[in-house]
Design a protein around this motif. Structure first.
Motif, PDB file in Angstrom:
ATOM      1  N   VAL A 100       0.841  -1.207   0.000  1.00 51.15           N
ATOM      2  CA  VAL A 100       0.000   0.000   0.000  1.00 51.15           C
ATOM      3  C   VAL A 100       0.873   1.253   0.000  1.00 51.15           C
ATOM      4  N   LEU A 101       1.877   1.262   0.872  1.00 49.93           N
ATOM      5  CA  LEU A 101       2.729   2.443   0.974  1.00 49.93           C
ATOM      6  C   LEU A 101       3.539   2.673  -0.297  1.00 49.93           C
ATOM      7  N   PHE A 102       3.959   1.601  -0.964  1.00 51.56           N
ATOM      8  CA  PHE A 102       4.682   1.774  -2.221  1.00 51.56           C
ATOM      9  C   PHE A 102       3.792   2.461  -3.253  1.00 51.56           C
ATOM     10  N   ALA A 103       2.547   2.008  -3.356  1.00 52.86           N
ATOM     11  CA  ALA A 103       1.622   2.641  -4.299  1.00 52.86           C
ATOM     12  C   ALA A 103       1.402   4.105  -3.949  1.00 52.86           C
ATOM     13  N   VAL A 104       1.303   4.403  -2.647  1.00 50.31           N
ATOM     14  CA  VAL A 104       1.055   5.780  -2.208  1.00 50.31           C
ATOM     15  C   VAL A 104       2.274   6.666  -2.445  1.00 50.31           C
ATOM     16  N   GLU A 105       3.462   6.186  -2.067  1.00 45.13           N
ATOM     17  CA  GLU A 105       4.672   7.010  -2.152  1.00 45.13           C
ATOM     18  C   GLU A 105       5.180   7.179  -3.578  1.00 45.13           C
ATOM     19  N   MET A 106       5.116   6.124  -4.370  1.00 45.36           N
ATOM     20  CA  MET A 106       5.793   6.126  -5.659  1.00 45.36           C
ATOM     21  C   MET A 106       4.862   6.299  -6.851  1.00 45.36           C
ATOM     22  N   LEU A 107       3.585   5.930  -6.725  1.00 47.01           N
ATOM     23  CA  LEU A 107       2.733   5.885  -7.910  1.00 47.01           C
ATOM     24  C   LEU A 107       1.544   6.843  -7.857  1.00 47.01           C
ATOM     25  N   LEU A 108       0.756   6.785  -6.801  1.00 48.34           N
ATOM     26  CA  LEU A 108      -0.483   7.568  -6.775  1.00 48.34           C
ATOM     27  C   LEU A 108      -0.202   9.064  -6.736  1.00 48.34           C
ATOM     28  N   PRO A 109      -0.658   9.832  -7.724  1.00 45.60           N
ATOM     29  CA  PRO A 109      -0.498  11.282  -7.650  1.00 45.60           C
ATOM     30  C   PRO A 109      -1.414  11.904  -6.598  1.00 45.60           C
ATOM     31  N   GLU A 110      -2.556  11.285  -6.404  1.00 46.50           N
ATOM     32  CA  GLU A 110      -3.538  11.825  -5.450  1.00 46.50           C
ATOM     33  C   GLU A 110      -3.840  10.768  -4.398  1.00 46.50           C
ATOM     34  N   VAL A 111      -3.739  11.148  -3.130  1.00 49.57           N
ATOM     35  CA  VAL A 111      -4.084  10.241  -2.038  1.00 49.57           C
ATOM     36  C   VAL A 111      -5.371  10.740  -1.401  1.00 49.57           C
ATOM     37  N   SER A 112      -6.454  10.041  -1.668  1.00 49.87           N
ATOM     38  CA  SER A 112      -7.762  10.399  -1.118  1.00 49.87           C
ATOM     39  C   SER A 112      -8.558   9.112  -0.976  1.00 49.87           C
ATOM     40  N   SER A 113      -9.757   9.217  -0.444  1.00 52.88           N
ATOM     41  CA  SER A 113     -10.543   8.005  -0.238  1.00 52.88           C
ATOM     42  C   SER A 113     -10.851   7.305  -1.551  1.00 52.88           C
ATOM     43  N   ARG A 114     -11.029   8.074  -2.615  1.00 51.67           N
ATOM     44  CA  ARG A 114     -11.388   7.447  -3.887  1.00 51.67           C
ATOM     45  C   ARG A 114     -10.215   6.710  -4.527  1.00 51.67           C
ATOM     46  N   THR A 115      -8.985   7.048  -4.169  1.00 51.63           N
ATOM     47  CA  THR A 115      -7.826   6.354  -4.711  1.00 51.63           C
ATOM     48  C   THR A 115      -7.214   5.376  -3.722  1.00 51.63           C
ATOM     49  N   PHE A 116      -7.267   5.704  -2.440  1.00 51.43           N
ATOM     50  CA  PHE A 116      -6.610   4.879  -1.430  1.00 51.43           C
ATOM     51  C   PHE A 116      -7.347   3.567  -1.190  1.00 51.43           C
ATOM     52  N   LEU A 117      -8.659   3.608  -1.100  1.00 52.23           N
ATOM     53  CA  LEU A 117      -9.424   2.412  -0.768  1.00 52.23           C
ATOM     54  C   LEU A 117      -9.278   1.307  -1.812  1.00 52.23           C
ATOM     55  N   PRO A 118      -9.339   1.597  -3.115  1.00 50.39           N
ATOM     56  CA  PRO A 118      -9.116   0.507  -4.088  1.00 50.39           C
ATOM     57  C   PRO A 118      -7.733  -0.132  -3.962  1.00 50.39           C
ATOM     58  N   VAL A 119      -6.720   0.671  -3.645  1.00 49.86           N
ATOM     59  CA  VAL A 119      -5.374   0.122  -3.466  1.00 49.86           C
ATOM     60  C   VAL A 119      -5.340  -0.814  -2.273  1.00 49.86           C
ATOM     61  N   VAL A 120      -5.968  -0.421  -1.174  1.00 51.61           N
ATOM     62  CA  VAL A 120      -5.992  -1.260   0.032  1.00 51.61           C
ATOM     63  C   VAL A 120      -6.703  -2.576  -0.240  1.00 51.61           C
ATOM     64  N   VAL A 121      -7.840  -2.507  -0.915  1.00 50.64           N
ATOM     65  CA  VAL A 121      -8.609  -3.731  -1.200  1.00 50.64           C
ATOM     66  C   VAL A 121      -7.803  -4.673  -2.094  1.00 50.64           C
ATOM     67  N   ALA A 122      -7.191  -4.134  -3.147  1.00 44.98           N
ATOM     68  CA  ALA A 122      -6.414  -4.971  -4.060  1.00 44.98           C
ATOM     69  C   ALA A 122      -5.205  -5.580  -3.358  1.00 44.98           C
ATOM     70  N   THR A 123      -4.531  -4.797  -2.543  1.00 44.65           N
ATOM     71  CA  THR A 123      -3.335  -5.275  -1.850  1.00 44.65           C
ATOM     72  C   THR A 123      -3.685  -6.371  -0.839  1.00 44.65           C
ATOM     73  N   ALA A 124      -4.730  -6.158  -0.077  1.00 38.97           N
ATOM     74  CA  ALA A 124      -5.143  -7.164   0.903  1.00 38.97           C
ATOM     75  C   ALA A 124      -5.557  -8.462   0.220  1.00 38.97           C
ATOM     76  N   THR A 125      -6.295  -8.344  -0.880  1.00 35.95           N
ATOM     77  CA  THR A 125      -6.743  -9.533  -1.613  1.00 35.95           C
ATOM     78  C   THR A 125      -5.563 -10.314  -2.168  1.00 35.95           C
ATOM     79  N   ALA A 126      -4.616  -9.597  -2.788  1.00 34.87           N
ATOM     80  CA  ALA A 126      -3.448 -10.261  -3.371  1.00 34.87           C
ATOM     81  C   ALA A 126      -2.609 -10.949  -2.301  1.00 34.87           C
ATOM     82  N   THR A 127      -2.431 -10.296  -1.147  1.00 39.82           N
ATOM     83  CA  THR A 127      -1.643 -10.894  -0.071  1.00 39.82           C
ATOM     84  C   THR A 127      -2.319 -12.150   0.464  1.00 39.82           C
ATOM     85  N   TYR A 128      -3.620 -12.108   0.604  1.00 38.64           N
ATOM     86  CA  TYR A 128      -4.354 -13.275   1.114  1.00 38.64           C
ATOM     87  C   TYR A 128      -4.205 -14.470   0.179  1.00 38.64           C
TER      88      TYR A 128
END
Length: 557
Positions: A151-179
């Motif tokens: 999640v932090l890699f996507a936030v620090e290196m990739l996402l230009p905008e950090v907000s609920s509309r961008t952060f939540l999809p990243v969290v869901v995808a990351t958690a799913t992939a890790t599981y």
């Protein structure tokens, strides 16, 4: 699947067997091909060059720069074929012995999945960039079993905008992939830290803390050396005689000889592949001399830089961990020799060195801190890790502004902005939203004549020139104008110098930042090919209306 592909290629190239399983964290038996193993990176490299040249040039190199380039300069588009070609090319590079990692490829593969899905659903730009970042973060999280780090890699290196509309999809995808990855690959962290390395349950020894700070300085210098030497290799190899195939042969032959030289002297192919076995061996507390650790550090910087410069497909994150582990281990060894009563542990210093080097080289400081903790689950190193990473990032930035990802894009004419976190609409390039309804007139032009020409052409902006230089601008429609029978007034009388000049490939965020720093309200956009812009170079203007239009378009997209 990517890990199994790497394992299959590795076993085929090193042992001539078809086996999809091998433990990268353990040293293996010598190759059954003996000295001929020197040719394994060469053969693998030739296949990689063919795949990349034929099907997807974007798959060359370490992947993350291409993803960042797609976000800022290609509307978030990463072709679907890149996922297939990158998987094959990187698996062959890593499996055949090139000194590259698997995190860069999986980031680009995940980004390709996200971008392709977004295009299939006909999503708008900010949604494509969000899904691209979600795919990339999910990829690195699954590879290293580090959901927070992904999640932090996507936030620090990739996402230009950090907000609920961008952060939540990243969290869901990351958690799913890790599981899913934990079901397939297990729950173990990327590296096992032995219990013997976890004896300290009190504040860090003051002498050790000073040593960790010194390690941060060394890590910053090593990050600078890694960034600069990699950039040099990526520049020098295309200038070598012949084509990409012959250049690749030269580089990969050096890689094969280097790894075989380590085998002859130490019994292991230290610089081949991801290098996890060496890292784990250092963390296990295996005695390494200062000389061997220093040689491994320099050799890994050289091997990774040559591999990528020669055309290999793979990442730089794993090599950064290797370089950091050897550097930290070396500092720990020296500390134990100089201060035997202060409990220096080379393994603990290796952990901190890993984070410091990753943070220094990539600039992703929060990602480095959290990922090292998730990969090792050693809470004792958090305080020295934070200190060393902060110092390493600061030293590297003092020596070179670009990090190991952005420096690759420096010669493309479309750089990645240094300040990347902004609202999504500010990611748009100037050429996408600038007004083109302008005229260029000399400063001595009578005002009544200028108004007449504007009426004929429908232009709203006038760029005023004096000889071969840009003197200013006039906003018609925002200034009072009374007919002048004598046409005595000229543009010189009403022009404004309240402007900045910016290349058309700059993003809106960079332009607004410059306007704010200089107290300007207007931007004249040029094609960027001239060192000193001339009137003929002007291609558009950005005024308040263009900025407002970008905001409104993004809000309702």
């Amino acid at each position: 699947m990517f890990r199994y592909l790497i394992s299959t290629v590795h076993n085929l190239f090193y042992y001539g067997t078809f086996n999809p399983f091998y433990d990268a964290n353990q040293f293996e038996a010598p190759s059954s091909f003996g000295p001929l193993i020197i040719l394994a990176p060469v053969i693998g490299g030739l296949i990689v060059v063919f795949l990349v040249r034929t099907f997807a040039p974007e798959a060359k190199g370490h992947g993350v720069p291409e993803v960042m380039y797609a976000i800022y300069h290609k509307n978030g588009d990463v072709r679907g074929v890149v996922a297939i070609v990158k998987s094959l090319a990187s698996a062959i590079s890593i499996g055949s012995g090139a000194s590259v990692g698997r995190e860069g490829p999986i980031i680009q593969i995940g980004a390709s999945f996200g971008s392709t899905l977004a295009r299939m659903l006909h999503l708008v730009r900010w949604q494509k960039i969000t899904l691209l970042s979600a795919g990339a973060g999910a990829g690195i999280a699954a590879t290293f079993n580090t959901p927070l780090g992904g999640v932090l890699f996507a936030v620090e290196m990739l996402l230009p905008e950090v907000s609920s509309r961008t952060f939540l999809p990243v969290v869901v995808a990351t958690a799913t992939a890790t599981y899913i990855a934990r079901i397939a690959l297990g729950l173990d962290p990327a590296f096992i830290v032995p219990v013997a390395a976890l004896e300290v349950h009190q504040a860090v020894d003051a002498v050790q803390l000073v040593a960790y700070a010194v390690l941060g300085v060394f890590a910053g210098v090593a990050s600078w050396a890694f960034v600069k030497f990699l950039a040099w290799c990526e520049d020098i190899f295309p200038t070598l005689p012949g084509n990409e195939y012959t250049q690749n042969i030269i580089g990969m032959l050096l890689i094969g000889c280097l790894s075989y030289a380590f085998f002859l002297t130490t019994g292991n192919y230290h610089t081949a592949g991801v290098g996890y076995a060496t890292i784990q061996d250092i963390l296990n507390g295996t005695p390494y001399t200062f000389l061997l650790l220093a040689v491994l550090l320099l050799a890994k910087i050289a091997a990774t830089s040559v591999s990528l410069g020669a055309g290999a497909s793979g990442g730089v994150f794993s090599p950064s961990l290797f370089i950091g582990a050897t550097l930290g281990g070396a500092v720990g060894v020296i500390g134990a020799m100089l201060f035997p009563e202060h409990g220096f542990s080379p393994a603990e210093f290796a952990l901190v060195g890993m984070g410091a080097l990753v943070g220094g080289a990539t600039g992703a400081s929060m990602t480095a801190i959290v990922m090292i903790f998730e990969m090792t689950r050693d809470y004792n190193v958090i305080v020295p890790l934070v200190l060393a990473v902060a110092i390493a990032v600061g030293v590297r930035r003092r020596l070179v502004t670009a990090n190991i990802y952005t420096i690759k894009l420096r010669n493309r004419g479309k750089p990645i902005p240094t300040m990347r976190h902004t609202n999504m609409y500010l990611v748009r390039q100037a050429e996408e939203l600038m007004a083109r309804n302008f005229m260029i007139l000399p400063s001595e032009t009578p005002l009544c004549e200028a108004v007449s020409k504007l009426g004929e052409t429908g232009a709203k902006h006038v760029i005023v020139t004096e000889g071969t230089r840009i003197a200013g601008f006039v906003r018609f429609g925002t200034i009072p104008y009374a007919p002048d029978p004598d046409c005595a007034q000229t543009l010189q009388d009403i022009l404004s110098s309240d402007y900045v000049i910016a290349p058309q490939n700059n993003i809106l965020n960079s332009i607004i930042a410059r306007m704010n720093q200089r107290g300007r309200s207007y931007a004249i956009i040029v094609d960027g090919s001239s060192v000193v812009p001339r009137p003929d170079d002007v291609v558009g203007v950005i005024d308040t209306s263009e900025i407002a239009s970008a905001v409104v378009a993004n809000h309702y997209a």
